[in-house]
Design a protein around this motif. Structure first.
Motif, PDB file in Angstrom:
ATOM      1  N   MET A  62       1.312  -1.234   0.144  1.00 43.49           N
ATOM      2  CA  MET A  62       0.052  -0.313  -0.113  1.00 43.49           C
ATOM      3  C   MET A  62       1.170   1.431  -0.052  1.00 43.49           C
ATOM      4  O   MET A  62       1.804   1.382   1.218  1.00 43.49           O
ATOM      5  N   VAL A  63       0.585   2.238  -0.746  1.00 39.85           N
ATOM      6  CA  VAL A  63       1.330   3.000  -1.158  1.00 39.85           C
ATOM      7  C   VAL A  63       0.383   4.185  -0.529  1.00 39.85           C
ATOM      8  O   VAL A  63      -1.107   4.270  -1.352  1.00 39.85           O
ATOM      9  N   GLY A  64       0.807   4.909  -0.129  1.00 41.89           N
ATOM     10  CA  GLY A  64      -0.048   6.404   0.790  1.00 41.89           C
ATOM     11  C   GLY A  64      -0.670   7.233  -0.519  1.00 41.89           C
ATOM     12  O   GLY A  64      -2.362   7.464  -0.417  1.00 41.89           O
ATOM     13  N   GLU A  65      -0.529   7.862  -0.668  1.00 44.70           N
ATOM     14  CA  GLU A  65       0.018   8.687  -2.765  1.00 44.70           C
ATOM     15  C   GLU A  65       0.789   7.867  -3.753  1.00 44.70           C
ATOM     16  O   GLU A  65       1.874   8.592  -2.964  1.00 44.70           O
ATOM     17  N   ILE A  66       0.102   8.513  -4.672  1.00 41.85           N
ATOM     18  CA  ILE A  66       0.902   8.946  -5.963  1.00 41.85           C
ATOM     19  C   ILE A  66       1.013   9.870  -5.878  1.00 41.85           C
ATOM     20  O   ILE A  66       0.129  10.315  -6.920  1.00 41.85           O
ATOM     21  N   ARG A  67       1.814  10.804  -5.938  1.00 41.83           N
ATOM     22  CA  ARG A  67       2.202  11.971  -5.861  1.00 41.83           C
ATOM     23  C   ARG A  67       3.306  12.316  -7.821  1.00 41.83           C
ATOM     24  O   ARG A  67       3.086  13.574  -8.105  1.00 41.83           O
ATOM     25  N   ASP A  68       3.974  11.633  -7.957  1.00 38.84           N
ATOM     26  CA  ASP A  68       5.008  11.866  -9.033  1.00 38.84           C
ATOM     27  C   ASP A  68       5.540  10.914  -9.557  1.00 38.84           C
ATOM     28  O   ASP A  68       4.857   9.236  -9.525  1.00 38.84           O
ATOM     29  N   ASN A  69       6.087  10.807 -11.247  1.00 39.95           N
ATOM     30  CA  ASN A  69       5.987  10.127 -12.092  1.00 39.95           C
ATOM     31  C   ASN A  69       6.649   8.511 -11.648  1.00 39.95           C
ATOM     32  O   ASN A  69       6.885   7.739 -11.867  1.00 39.95           O
ATOM     33  N   GLU A  70       8.022   9.568 -11.054  1.00 39.03           N
ATOM     34  CA  GLU A  70       8.878   7.635 -10.364  1.00 39.03           C
ATOM     35  C   GLU A  70       8.108   7.162  -9.273  1.00 39.03           C
ATOM     36  O   GLU A  70       7.646   6.213  -9.479  1.00 39.03           O
ATOM     37  N   THR A  71       6.911   7.584  -8.642  1.00 40.94           N
ATOM     38  CA  THR A  71       6.690   6.811  -7.593  1.00 40.94           C
ATOM     39  C   THR A  71       5.273   5.540  -8.519  1.00 40.94           C
ATOM     40  O   THR A  71       5.374   4.886  -8.110  1.00 40.94           O
ATOM     41  N   ALA A  72       4.702   6.107  -9.331  1.00 40.60           N
ATOM     42  CA  ALA A  72       4.117   6.353 -10.230  1.00 40.60           C
ATOM     43  C   ALA A  72       4.347   4.813 -11.322  1.00 40.60           C
ATOM     44  O   ALA A  72       3.593   3.678 -11.099  1.00 40.60           O
ATOM     45  N   ASP A  73       5.496   5.204 -11.547  1.00 43.38           N
ATOM     46  CA  ASP A  73       6.305   4.404 -12.125  1.00 43.38           C
ATOM     47  C   ASP A  73       6.752   2.953 -11.508  1.00 43.38           C
ATOM     48  O   ASP A  73       6.705   1.601 -12.159  1.00 43.38           O
ATOM     49  N   ILE A  74       7.023   2.795 -10.486  1.00 43.45           N
ATOM     50  CA  ILE A  74       7.618   1.957  -9.893  1.00 43.45           C
ATOM     51  C   ILE A  74       6.335   0.560  -9.121  1.00 43.45           C
ATOM     52  O   ILE A  74       6.209   0.042  -8.840  1.00 43.45           O
ATOM     53  N   ALA A  75       5.012   1.825  -8.588  1.00 45.51           N
ATOM     54  CA  ALA A  75       3.987   0.871  -8.228  1.00 45.51           C
ATOM     55  C   ALA A  75       3.239   0.529  -9.334  1.00 45.51           C
ATOM     56  O   ALA A  75       3.262  -1.154  -9.068  1.00 45.51           O
ATOM     57  N   ILE A  76       3.520   1.041 -10.668  1.00 38.14           N
ATOM     58  CA  ILE A  76       3.100   0.362 -11.623  1.00 38.14           C
ATOM     59  C   ILE A  76       3.476  -0.897 -12.106  1.00 38.14           C
ATOM     60  O   ILE A  76       3.055  -2.307 -11.634  1.00 38.14           O
TER      61      ILE A  76
END
Length: 569
Positions: A395-409
């Motif tokens: 669980m990631v609290g919030e996707i705020r930037d491209n880096e977080t989004a890319d790793i989560a996906i």
């Protein structure tokens, strides 16, 4: 005159046959010995009902009866009769016209009270009668916000022992002129009072805001802020220090924001508090978020989803990998929804890790990480570290930037179920938002399983719920297919809901199942509006507006609430 009037009332009571003459004589004798009013003695002994006494007062004295709960009182009358006098005589000032002042009383036989009020106000006094319980409740509501009493007066009935601080670790060696003051019983009781009343009123946040005159205390109840009381200026510093000590914050720091948390045990119930301190021109503002773990025990079935939306979400949660997003504005219940899903998945055979900023609820069985960007522990870095811990659910609290989004996906494509939140207006908007953040469309299409958008609206109070007529011309302006004779409801306002007409909140949801056709639309560059319309027409998805209207027509909320929370949808 007074004795004659009272004798007349008591004879009238005896004549009704509702009470034995011997019981009445005994009550009169007790009145002479103790000074307690005869009617109160009779009511306390269960010999007569308060309503019967009031009816006799009305008929024998010719004084009208009013229901104070239905009456709106002019706040300016507090200057005519102050709180001390009002509570001493148990009266409520109702209105002032010319030289006449009308008051609501529960003891119309107290002629000395009338004389005193004439001398105090310099006006003629007219009376109306109301039940004592209504008078006392109205006094609490009428004088509670604007009057500024001392901390000792406000907190005298609150016992320090009612609260237990869990794992309280005060900081030594940090001198402050307010530290000694903060440990005094009145200050501790004051803070306890604010917290206890917040829990009693089901508040989600406590706001303590310094002003030029003192510290204003407000509660956020069902999403709306309400004034509660004003803490005197001389006690403001000690109250701030007391809360800092509870939260294990630096009591010497006053010019920089601080975040902390503490836990209280009240009657066997543990409640977490997340504390935020913010320096302002008048002092430090405090916001305490109340995190009650009982809100997490509702599970998916308790989120108030429609049958179709519940089925779609349940199937998405059961999938072994993929990404599930919850979208909505701040304060729309996204965290509660995520934790409800986590609770469904929280079994011994799963390794569940979260990275949050901040960690809201402490849940047994989870590995929870607090993001700390100041030392380099961002969502992205935390997520990278988590993926080396062999997680089953992330669980990631919030996707705020491209880096977080890319790793989560990418994590969701390599065997993990990833849960997160995103700030978008609707469910379909989350797909295009990820693309706008720089994630390749084919990665978004491959990873997303479910996207849920939600809002919170106030629920109609069940105790004062009444039907209300909405003009047809108003309905015709709304883009909704109403039934032939729709029925709408509202809350009239009662003591239970504190005159608001609302009690509690419910979720308005929009659940998008990202199936093959939705993925195809995303890959060919269709807009979020196109995807939303396809989901409505071809997959039967109820939009936020449609779900809100369905709950309005079911009598769960009001049309005003629907328009308030979905005006931008």
């Amino acid at each position: 005159m007074s004795a004659t009037l009272k004798d007349k009332i008591w004879k009238a009571i005896a004549a009704t046959g509702a009470i034995r003459p011997a019981d009445l004589d005994a009550a009169i004798l007790e009145h002479k010995q103790t000074g307690k009013a005869v009617d109160k003695i009779l009511i306390e002994k269960g010999l007569v009902k308060e309503q019967d006494i009031l009816s006799l007062f009305v008929s024998e004295l010719g004084v009208p009866f009013i229901n104070l709960s239905k009456y709106k009182i002019d706040p300016g009358l507090q200057e005519t009769i102050n709180e001390k006098i009002a509570r001493q005589y148990k009266i409520v000032p109702i209105s002032a016209i010319g030289n006449s002042l009308t008051i609501a009383v529960c003891d119309p036989l107290n002629v000395f009270m009338i004389d005193d009020l004439k001398n105090i106000t310099g006006r003629d006094i007219d009376m109306v009668i109301s039940a004592e319980s209504d008078v006392l409740k109205t006094l609490d509501a009428y004088y509670s916000v604007t009057g500024v009493a001392s901390v000792a007066e406000i907190s005298q009935d609150i016992q320090v022992e009612e609260f237990e601080i869990v794992e309280d670790k005060t900081q030594d060696g940090q001198g402050d002129e307010n530290v000694d003051e903060s440990e005094k019983a009145p200050i501790i009781r004051m803070v306890n009072l604010v917290i206890k009343e917040a829990l009693k009123q089901r508040a989600s946040d406590i706001h303590m805001e310094p002003t030029v005159d003192g510290m204003r205390v407000r509660y956020r109840i069902d999403g709306i802020l309400r004034d509660v009381l004003m803490i005197p200026k001389e006690n403001m510093g000690a109250v701030i220090v007391r809360i800092k000590i509870l939260s294990r914050l630096d009591i010497t720091m006053s010019q920089a924001p601080q975040d902390g948390r503490f836990k209280l045990k009240l009657g066997g119930r543990e409640v977490d508090f997340r504390v935020s301190m913010l320096p302002t021109i008048f002092g430090q503002k405090i916001v305490m978020r109340i995190l009650d773990k009982k809100n997490l025990s509702v599970g998916l079935s308790g989120l108030g989803l429609s049958e179709k939306a519940f089925t779609v979400l349940k199937e998405g949660v059961r999938k072994p990998f993929g990404m599930l997003l919850v979208t909505g504005p701040t304060g729309s219940g996204k965290s509660t929804t995520l934790y409800s899903i986590i609770n469904e998945l929280n079994t011994v055979d799963r390794n569940i890790i979260t990275v949050e900023d901040p960690v809201e609820y402490l849940v047994e069985g989870l590995t929870q990480i607090q993001a700390q960007p100041e030392i380099g522990l961002t969502f992205a870095e935390g997520l990278r570290a988590i993926l080396r811990q062999s997680p089953d659910v992330v669980m990631v609290g919030e996707i705020r930037d491209n880096e977080t989004a890319d790793i989560a996906i990418k994590a969701s494509l390599t065997g993990q179920l990833v849960l997160s939140t995103l700030h978008t207006n609707d469910a379909a908007g989350a797909l295009t938002r990820l693309v706008d953040m720089g994630v390749e469309p084919f990665l978004v299409a491959s990873s997303l399983v479910i996207v849920t958008a939600q809002r919170l609206c106030r629920r109609i109070c069940g105790r004062c719920k009444k039907e209300i007529a909405i003009p047809r011309e108003v309905l015709d302006r709304l883009k909704y297919a109403f039934p032939a004779n729709p029925v709408f409801y509202h809350g009239e306002g009662c003591e239970h809901c504190r005159k608001t007409g609302y009690q509690g909140r419910l979720a308005i949801t929009e659940v998008l199942d990202v199936d093959d056709k939705v993925r195809e639309l995303l890959l060919v560059g269709k807009s979020s509006d196109d995807i939303k319309e396809f989901a409505r027409q071809e997959r039967g998805m109820a939009t936020l507006w449609e779900d809100a209207m369905a709950k309005c027509l079911a009598g769960q909320t009001t049309l005003e609430e629907v328009l308030r929370i979905t005006s931008g949808d």
